[in-house]
Design a protein around this motif. Structure first.
Motif, mmCIF file in Angstrom:
data_model
loop_
_atom_site.group_PDB
_atom_site.id
_atom_site.type_symbol
_atom_site.label_atom_id
_atom_site.label_comp_id
_atom_site.label_asym_id
_atom_site.label_seq_id
_atom_site.Cartn_x
_atom_site.Cartn_y
_atom_site.Cartn_z
ATOM 1 N N GLU A 277 0.821 -1.198 -0.005
ATOM 2 C CA GLU A 277 0.048 0.048 0.057
ATOM 3 C C GLU A 277 0.797 1.212 -0.090
ATOM 4 O OE1 GLU A 277 -3.964 1.733 2.336
ATOM 5 O OE2 GLU A 277 -2.343 0.333 3.680
ATOM 6 N N SER A 278 1.966 1.342 0.765
ATOM 7 C CA SER A 278 2.690 2.627 0.902
ATOM 8 C C SER A 278 3.378 2.815 -0.545
ATOM 9 C CB SER A 278 3.808 2.309 1.928
ATOM 10 O OG SER A 278 4.845 1.446 1.712
ATOM 11 N N VAL A 279 3.885 1.754 -1.146
ATOM 12 C CA VAL A 279 4.461 1.757 -2.453
ATOM 13 C C VAL A 279 3.531 2.558 -3.544
ATOM 14 C CG1 VAL A 279 5.562 0.538 -4.483
ATOM 15 C CG2 VAL A 279 6.208 0.195 -2.135
ATOM 16 N N ASN B 77 0.573 3.792 -2.869
ATOM 17 C CA ASN B 77 -0.103 5.172 -2.721
ATOM 18 C C ASN B 77 1.115 6.282 -2.493
ATOM 19 O OD1 ASN B 77 -2.598 4.064 -2.630
ATOM 20 N ND2 ASN B 77 -2.764 3.597 -0.550
ATOM 21 N N GLY B 78 2.191 6.064 -2.867
ATOM 22 C CA GLY B 78 3.235 7.296 -2.992
ATOM 23 C C GLY B 78 2.950 8.146 -3.998
ATOM 24 N N SER B 79 3.822 9.192 -4.331
ATOM 25 C CA SER B 79 3.649 10.072 -5.085
ATOM 26 C C SER B 79 4.074 9.617 -6.817
ATOM 27 C CB SER B 79 4.678 11.489 -5.226
ATOM 28 O OG SER B 79 5.836 10.890 -4.898
ATOM 29 N N TYR B 80 4.701 8.314 -6.894
ATOM 30 C CA TYR B 80 4.930 7.995 -8.275
ATOM 31 C C TYR B 80 3.740 7.326 -8.805
ATOM 32 C CZ TYR B 80 8.413 6.438 -11.687
ATOM 33 O OH TYR B 80 9.312 6.076 -12.750
ATOM 34 N N SER B 81 3.395 7.591 -10.102
ATOM 35 C CA SER B 81 2.269 7.087 -10.577
ATOM 36 C C SER B 81 2.040 5.467 -10.702
ATOM 37 C CB SER B 81 2.467 7.277 -12.255
ATOM 38 O OG SER B 81 1.408 6.695 -12.891
ATOM 39 N N ARG B 82 0.880 4.913 -10.069
ATOM 40 C CA ARG B 82 0.986 3.576 -10.183
ATOM 41 C C ARG B 82 0.799 2.940 -11.362
ATOM 42 N NH1 ARG B 82 -3.913 1.177 -6.166
ATOM 43 N NH2 ARG B 82 -3.419 2.789 -4.579
ATOM 44 N N GLU B 83 0.469 3.390 -12.607
ATOM 45 C CA GLU B 83 0.738 2.761 -13.596
ATOM 46 C C GLU B 83 2.014 2.603 -14.186
ATOM 47 O OE1 GLU B 83 -1.153 5.863 -13.442
ATOM 48 O OE2 GLU B 83 -2.953 4.588 -12.872
ATOM 49 N N SER B 84 3.208 3.279 -13.406
ATOM 50 C CA SER B 84 4.413 2.952 -13.747
ATOM 51 C C SER B 84 5.329 2.281 -12.845
ATOM 52 C CB SER B 84 5.238 4.523 -13.876
ATOM 53 O OG SER B 84 4.460 5.282 -14.995
ATOM 54 N N ILE C 101 12.680 -3.229 -1.639
ATOM 55 C CA ILE C 101 12.251 -2.869 -0.227
ATOM 56 C C ILE C 101 11.797 -4.272 0.569
ATOM 57 C CG2 ILE C 101 9.879 -2.629 -1.055
ATOM 58 C CD1 ILE C 101 9.589 -0.293 1.031
ATOM 59 N N ASP C 102 11.935 -4.098 1.580
ATOM 60 C CA ASP C 102 11.867 -5.491 2.664
ATOM 61 C C ASP C 102 10.290 -5.384 3.016
ATOM 62 O OD1 ASP C 102 14.327 -6.344 2.506
ATOM 63 O OD2 ASP C 102 14.971 -5.247 4.458
ATOM 64 N N ALA C 103 9.745 -6.598 2.969
ATOM 65 C CA ALA C 103 8.219 -6.650 3.199
ATOM 66 C C ALA C 103 7.867 -5.980 4.536
ATOM 67 C CB ALA C 103 7.787 -8.064 3.251
ATOM 68 N N ASP C 104 8.445 -5.844 5.456
ATOM 69 C CA ASP C 104 8.137 -5.399 6.753
ATOM 70 C C ASP C 104 8.627 -3.817 6.872
ATOM 71 O OD1 ASP C 104 10.996 -5.352 7.126
ATOM 72 O OD2 ASP C 104 10.899 -6.095 8.964
ATOM 73 N N CYS C 105 8.910 -3.108 5.731
ATOM 74 C CA CYS C 105 9.122 -1.729 5.574
ATOM 75 C C CYS C 105 8.021 -0.961 4.992
ATOM 76 C CB CYS C 105 10.467 -1.548 5.036
ATOM 77 S SG CYS C 105 11.871 -2.033 5.643
ATOM 78 N N ILE C 106 7.673 0.442 5.467
ATOM 79 C CA ILE C 106 6.882 1.183 4.739
ATOM 80 C C ILE C 106 7.694 2.276 4.062
ATOM 81 C CG2 ILE C 106 5.012 2.926 5.300
ATOM 82 C CD1 ILE C 106 4.358 0.239 5.977
ATOM 83 N N ALA C 107 7.374 2.579 2.736
ATOM 84 C CA ALA C 107 7.952 3.403 1.842
ATOM 85 C C ALA C 107 7.426 4.943 2.275
ATOM 86 C CB ALA C 107 7.716 3.116 0.420
ATOM 87 N N ASP C 108 8.327 5.796 2.190
ATOM 88 C CA ASP C 108 7.994 7.374 2.150
ATOM 89 C C ASP C 108 7.118 7.409 0.944
ATOM 90 O OD1 ASP C 108 9.243 7.862 4.597
ATOM 91 O OD2 ASP C 108 11.250 8.436 3.725
ATOM 92 N N SER C 109 6.288 8.585 1.015
ATOM 93 C CA SER C 109 5.430 8.697 0.021
ATOM 94 C C SER C 109 6.244 9.170 -1.317
ATOM 95 C CB SER C 109 4.433 10.024 0.294
ATOM 96 O OG SER C 109 4.978 11.153 0.623
ATOM 97 N N GLY D 137 14.132 8.317 -6.442
ATOM 98 C CA GLY D 137 14.988 7.549 -6.855
ATOM 99 C C GLY D 137 14.930 7.223 -8.574
ATOM 100 N N ALA D 138 13.760 7.729 -8.892
ATOM 101 C CA ALA D 138 13.664 7.619 -10.406
ATOM 102 C C ALA D 138 14.457 8.637 -11.162
ATOM 103 C CB ALA D 138 12.295 7.711 -11.029
#
Length: 107
Positions: free
Chosen positions: A29-31, A33-40, A92-100, A106-107
């Protein structure tokens, strides 16, 4: 085509997992729902033989799931890379939450 119409590069997010049913949904969910486009974003969960609902939850979030029981963490990540189609790889590890803005930065 102006700058706003340019398509973002596909990012393959590779997530090794083993019995992560408590965390994998929040991670995905964190990945997404971040600012990067879901389609990408391409989600790849590489499961190491989970005996819980990790695989089921990952698929419910739209992740591609590879099942490779009993291998090392490095092998899980490498198999995810082999399967990835993105121009950019992110881990990313499965127990981590990505910053938005994690993927965007990184892109």
């Amino acid at each position: 085509m102006d700058c706003q119409e340019q398509q973002l590069p596909i990012v393959s997010v590779i997530i090794p997992a083993l019995n992560e049913q408590r965390h994998i949904g929040s991670c995905l969910e964190s990945v997404l729902n971040g600012s990067y486009s879901r389609e990408s974003i391409e989600l790849i969960v590489v499961d190491n033989g989970s005996s819980d609902r990790t695989v089921e939850i990952a698929r419910a979030w739209g992740a591609k799931v590879l099942e490779l029981p009993g291998v090392t963490l490095g092998c899980l990540r490498n198999q995810g890379v082999r399967y990835a189609r993105g121009a950019i790889l992110a881990f990313i590890d499965a127990d981590c939450i990505a910053d938005s803005d994690w993927l965007e930065q990184g892109a």
